[in-house]
Write a protein that holds these residues in place. Structure first.
Motif, short mmCIF file in Angstrom:
data_model
loop_
_atom_site.label_atom_id
_atom_site.label_comp_id
_atom_site.label_asym_id
_atom_site.label_seq_id
_atom_site.Cartn_x
_atom_site.Cartn_y
_atom_site.Cartn_z
N ALA A 1 44.90 41.66 42.42
CA ALA A 1 43.48 41.88 42.63
C ALA A 1 43.11 42.14 44.08
N ALA A 2 43.72 41.37 44.99
CA ALA A 2 43.37 41.54 46.39
C ALA A 2 44.09 42.72 47.02
N GLY A 3 45.07 43.23 46.33
CA GLY A 3 45.87 44.31 46.91
C GLY A 3 45.32 45.68 46.61
N ALA A 4 44.12 45.74 46.06
CA ALA A 4 43.47 47.00 45.75
C ALA A 4 44.42 47.95 45.02
N ALA A 5 44.76 49.05 45.65
CA ALA A 5 45.55 50.07 44.94
C ALA A 5 47.06 49.89 45.10
N GLU A 6 47.48 48.69 45.47
CA GLU A 6 48.94 48.48 45.63
C GLU A 6 49.69 48.74 44.33
N PRO A 7 50.83 49.39 44.39
CA PRO A 7 51.59 49.60 43.16
C PRO A 7 52.20 48.28 42.68
N PRO A 8 52.36 48.13 41.38
CA PRO A 8 52.90 46.87 40.86
C PRO A 8 54.42 46.79 41.06
N VAL A 9 54.81 46.54 42.26
CA VAL A 9 56.25 46.48 42.56
C VAL A 9 56.75 45.07 42.27
N ALA A 10 57.84 44.98 41.59
CA ALA A 10 58.42 43.66 41.31
C ALA A 10 59.11 43.15 42.57
N LEU A 11 58.54 42.12 43.15
CA LEU A 11 59.08 41.65 44.43
C LEU A 11 59.53 40.21 44.36
N ARG A 12 59.63 39.68 43.16
CA ARG A 12 59.98 38.26 43.05
C ARG A 12 61.37 38.05 43.60
N ARG A 13 61.46 37.02 44.45
CA ARG A 13 62.77 36.72 45.02
C ARG A 13 63.23 35.34 44.56
N GLY A 14 62.72 34.97 43.40
CA GLY A 14 63.00 33.62 42.90
C GLY A 14 64.48 33.29 42.84
N ARG B 1 40.74 38.48 52.03
CA ARG B 1 40.62 38.62 50.57
C ARG B 1 41.88 38.15 49.85
N LEU B 2 42.40 37.06 50.35
CA LEU B 2 43.59 36.48 49.69
C LEU B 2 43.23 35.19 48.94
N ALA B 3 41.94 34.83 48.98
CA ALA B 3 41.53 33.57 48.33
C ALA B 3 41.89 33.51 46.84
N PRO B 4 41.75 34.62 46.08
CA PRO B 4 42.08 34.52 44.65
C PRO B 4 43.57 34.23 44.40
N VAL B 5 44.41 34.52 45.38
CA VAL B 5 45.86 34.31 45.16
C VAL B 5 46.37 33.15 46.01
N ALA B 6 45.46 32.32 46.53
CA ALA B 6 45.85 31.27 47.48
C ALA B 6 46.94 30.34 46.94
N ASP B 7 46.88 30.06 45.64
CA ASP B 7 47.84 29.10 45.09
C ASP B 7 49.08 29.74 44.49
N LEU B 8 49.16 31.05 44.54
CA LEU B 8 50.37 31.72 44.05
C LEU B 8 51.48 31.61 45.09
N LEU B 9 52.73 31.68 44.62
CA LEU B 9 53.83 31.73 45.58
C LEU B 9 53.79 33.08 46.30
N ARG C 1 43.10 22.98 54.91
CA ARG C 1 42.51 23.79 53.83
C ARG C 1 41.25 24.52 54.33
N ARG C 2 40.44 23.79 55.10
CA ARG C 2 39.20 24.41 55.62
C ARG C 2 39.52 25.59 56.53
N ARG C 3 40.48 25.33 57.42
CA ARG C 3 40.82 26.35 58.40
C ARG C 3 41.44 27.58 57.73
N ALA C 4 42.33 27.30 56.77
CA ALA C 4 43.01 28.40 56.09
C ALA C 4 42.04 29.16 55.20
N SER C 5 41.07 28.46 54.60
CA SER C 5 40.22 29.14 53.63
C SER C 5 39.38 30.23 54.30
N GLU C 6 39.00 30.01 55.57
CA GLU C 6 38.26 31.07 56.28
C GLU C 6 39.09 32.35 56.36
#
Lengths: 348, 243
Positions: free
Chosen positions: A332-345, B132-140, B121-126
């Motif tokens: 969502a935040a990556g706008a038009a980024e292509p869905p590249v599989a980048l998992r390095r798990g 525009r990374l807030a929606p993915v903040a908890d993703l790896l 958390r406060r500092r990072a959230s700004e």
């Protein structure tokens, strides 16, 4: 996560604490003593080999240092109280951690396979010293400790409970590390040490700290082992197979997880002892032991807990994407980024 | 404007190759300075020397009036000099939020505090909101796209409130929309007082954003001036085209 961990930890300790009261046989408690030894050592190794990503093969040297410290203190000593040696364990841990400090400072200038070689070299150095400093260690003749004056009917119990305490201590240290910036820094060191150094992470501090705590705990287990065995020899007190077992257990259960090394120790040590007992004096049990390890690593390549955790995570994500189509996705935040599989798990 | 960073006769040799050969230039405070040059001209080596990842064979680096030649990268970072890498380097096993928190450049005493505290958390959230990374903040971080990783790396180095940020090819491998996003963030941060030194191959990006432009060739500075002058400079054309 915190509440779940506490409940799991509480249940685990409760089961362990009440186990001897079920009137179990000596062979079982003896087995449990060894399982707990390896669970504690694997958890301690996990701090360095798992979280910091430094695969030490020299931990058995510190197991030996702990064992010989205990033996040297109590050799030729008449025990007035069987618990006396246990009370000295923290001191043995501290001394061994202090010995580990310069070793860590030097060895941790290298990484990965070179670090493994440097540490295993240290192991052989200590073993050679144990063989040759005959005035202290008795060389290959070994060194005796006084037999613990515990009643035969419950002989294993003091050792068992001491090891339960040591394991709890190790798990609490690991849990504390995970919940603090020490854990955060260790993960950064494991993922990309140069980058971590460049963003102000106290790289040397945290990895040396992890090493010292880890070898201190390993030495305490060595001390308990020496007292339990009452006679120690260099080839068994400083045995590369101990290191290898600890590494295998941690990998099997899942390195860099809280419960992985404990699980690995319970499966492998219990499996090894049972197979050795069933298959008798032949070495066939080693083949069966290797088979258990290979099958698990084949099915769960990153270790039991991380692989299962990953699968669970993927399933949850798939479910959340299904139920909220059009919701927030990683893209969502990556706008038009292509869905590249980048998992390095797989490399994590 | 005073110089925030100055490089004085810096040299670095790898075997028989002179990667940086007596290079000198200065970065004035408050600018977005570009460092360009053909492949192999020593840009990244110079970045590594400035940020303490490599030791120079000779010469001096001065940052904020202090000789920082040979300083440890961590120390430089804590004193306000931070960088990103050509290939975005984030920690894949940490969440997006944790990637920011770990980059705050703390002292020893805070090592034993909570992994992600309220202040963190406060500092990072700004920053998460700003980028525009807030929606993915908890993703790896492993689950992010490459462009998002570049943004995350950039956002993370801002956690330490730097005065000078070195960006190594911020637009390499990212799509045009992300390039615009990156450009906007650099401008905003520059207006807020951060000085930038940028290595970049995308010349339209450089021409739009940077002033002055420093050109390196064979480990030496061959030109320094306004972007408009670069395109017509004979030495620069010679270095790029070999004419």
């Amino acid at each position: 996560m915190s509440r779940g961990s506490l409940v799991r930890g509480g249940l685990f300790v409760l089961v362990l604490a009440t186990l001897p009261s079920f009137g179990l046989q000596h062979w079982f408690l003896n087995l449990m003593v060894f399982v707990l030894m390896f669970a504690t050592m694997s958890s301690a190794w996990n701090l360095v080999g798992g979280f910091a990503g430094y695969p030490s093969l020299g931990h058995a040297a510190f197991f030996g240092i702990g064992a010989y410290s205990m033996a040297l203190i109590f050799h030729g000593h008449v025990l007035s109280n069987g618990y006396e040696p246990f009370l000295l364990l923290p001191l043995i841990g501290l001394i061994s951690a202090a010995v580990g400090f310069p070793i860590a400072l030097i060895a941790m200038r290298t990484r990965a396979d070179v670090f493994a070689i440097v540490t295993i070299t240290f192991l052989f150095m200590v073993q050679t010293l144990a063989f040759n400093l005959r005035g202290w260690t008795g060389g290959s003749q070994g060194l005796s400790l006084p037999v613990a004056p515990f009643p035969a009917v419950s002989f294993e119990e003091p050792f068992y409970y001491t090891l339960v305490l040591l394991l709890c201590f190790t798990l609490l240290v690991t849990f504390g590390a995970l919940r603090s910036k020490v854990g955060l820094s260790l993960v950064a060191v494991r993922a990309d040490e140069d980058k971590a150094r460049g963003i102000g992470v106290r790289v040397t501090g945290v990895k040396v700290l992890a090493f010292c705590v880890s070898v201190g705990i390993t030495a305490m287990v060595g001390g308990v082992w020496a007292y339990y065995e009452t006679f120690i020899y260099p080839q068994f007190a400083i045995d590369p197979l101990i290191t290898i077992a600890v590494v295998l257990m941690t990998f099997l259960g899942g390195r860099a997880t809280l419960w992985g090394p404990v699980l690995g120790a319970f499966v492998l040590e219990a499996g090894q002892q049972t197979l050795a007992y069933r298959l008798g004096g032949s070495q066939f049990y080693l083949i069966a032991y290797a088979l258990v390890f290979l099958v698990i690593m084949l099915l769960l390549p990153r270790g039991v807990l991380p692989t299962l955790g990953d699968r669970l995570r993927q399933r949850r994500r798939a479910r959340s994407v299904d139920s909220t189509s059009g919701g927030v996705t990683p893209m969502a935040a990556g706008a038009a980024e292509p869905p590249v599989a980048l998992r390095r798990g797989a490399s994590a | 404007m005073s110089d925030l960073l100055s490089i004085d006769s810096v040299s670095k040799t790898f075997g028989g190759v002179h990667a940086v050969a007596g290079c000198s230039f200065a970065v004035a405070e408050g600018t977005i300075t570009a460092l360009i040059g053909p492949n192999g001209s020593g840009k990244t080596t110079l970045f590594n020397i400035i940020t303490g990842y490599l030791k120079a064979d000779a010469g001096h680096v001065t940052f904020a009036g202090r000789d920082v030649t040979g300083d440890d990268p961590g120390r430089l970072y804590r004193s306000g000099l931070s960088r990103t890498f050509q290939q975005a380097r984030v920690f894949p096993q940490l969440s997006v939020l944790e990637n920011l928190v770990v980059a705050a450049g703390r002292g020893w005493s805070q090592l034993f505090t909570k992994r992600v505290g309220g202040d963190d958390r406060r500092r990072a959230s700004e920053l998460l909101e700003e980028f525009r990374l807030a929606p993915v903040a908890d993703l790896l971080a492993a689950d992010l796209s490459y462009g998002q990783r570049k943004l995350l790396e950039f956002a993370a180095v801002l956690m330490s409130s730097p005065t000078l940020v070195l960006l190594d090819e911020p637009t390499a491998g990212v799509n045009p929309v992300m390039i615009e996003t990156m450009e906007r963030h650099i401008r905003q941060r520059n207006q807020a007082g951060i000085t930038f030194l940028i290595v970049e191959h995308d010349m339209t990006f450089v021409m739009r954003l940077c002033d002055p432009v420093i050109v390196l060739d064979a480990g030496r500075q061959i030109f320094s001036g306004q972007p408009a002058q670069v395109q017509s400079n004979a030495l620069v054309l010679d270095a790029y085209l070999g004419a």
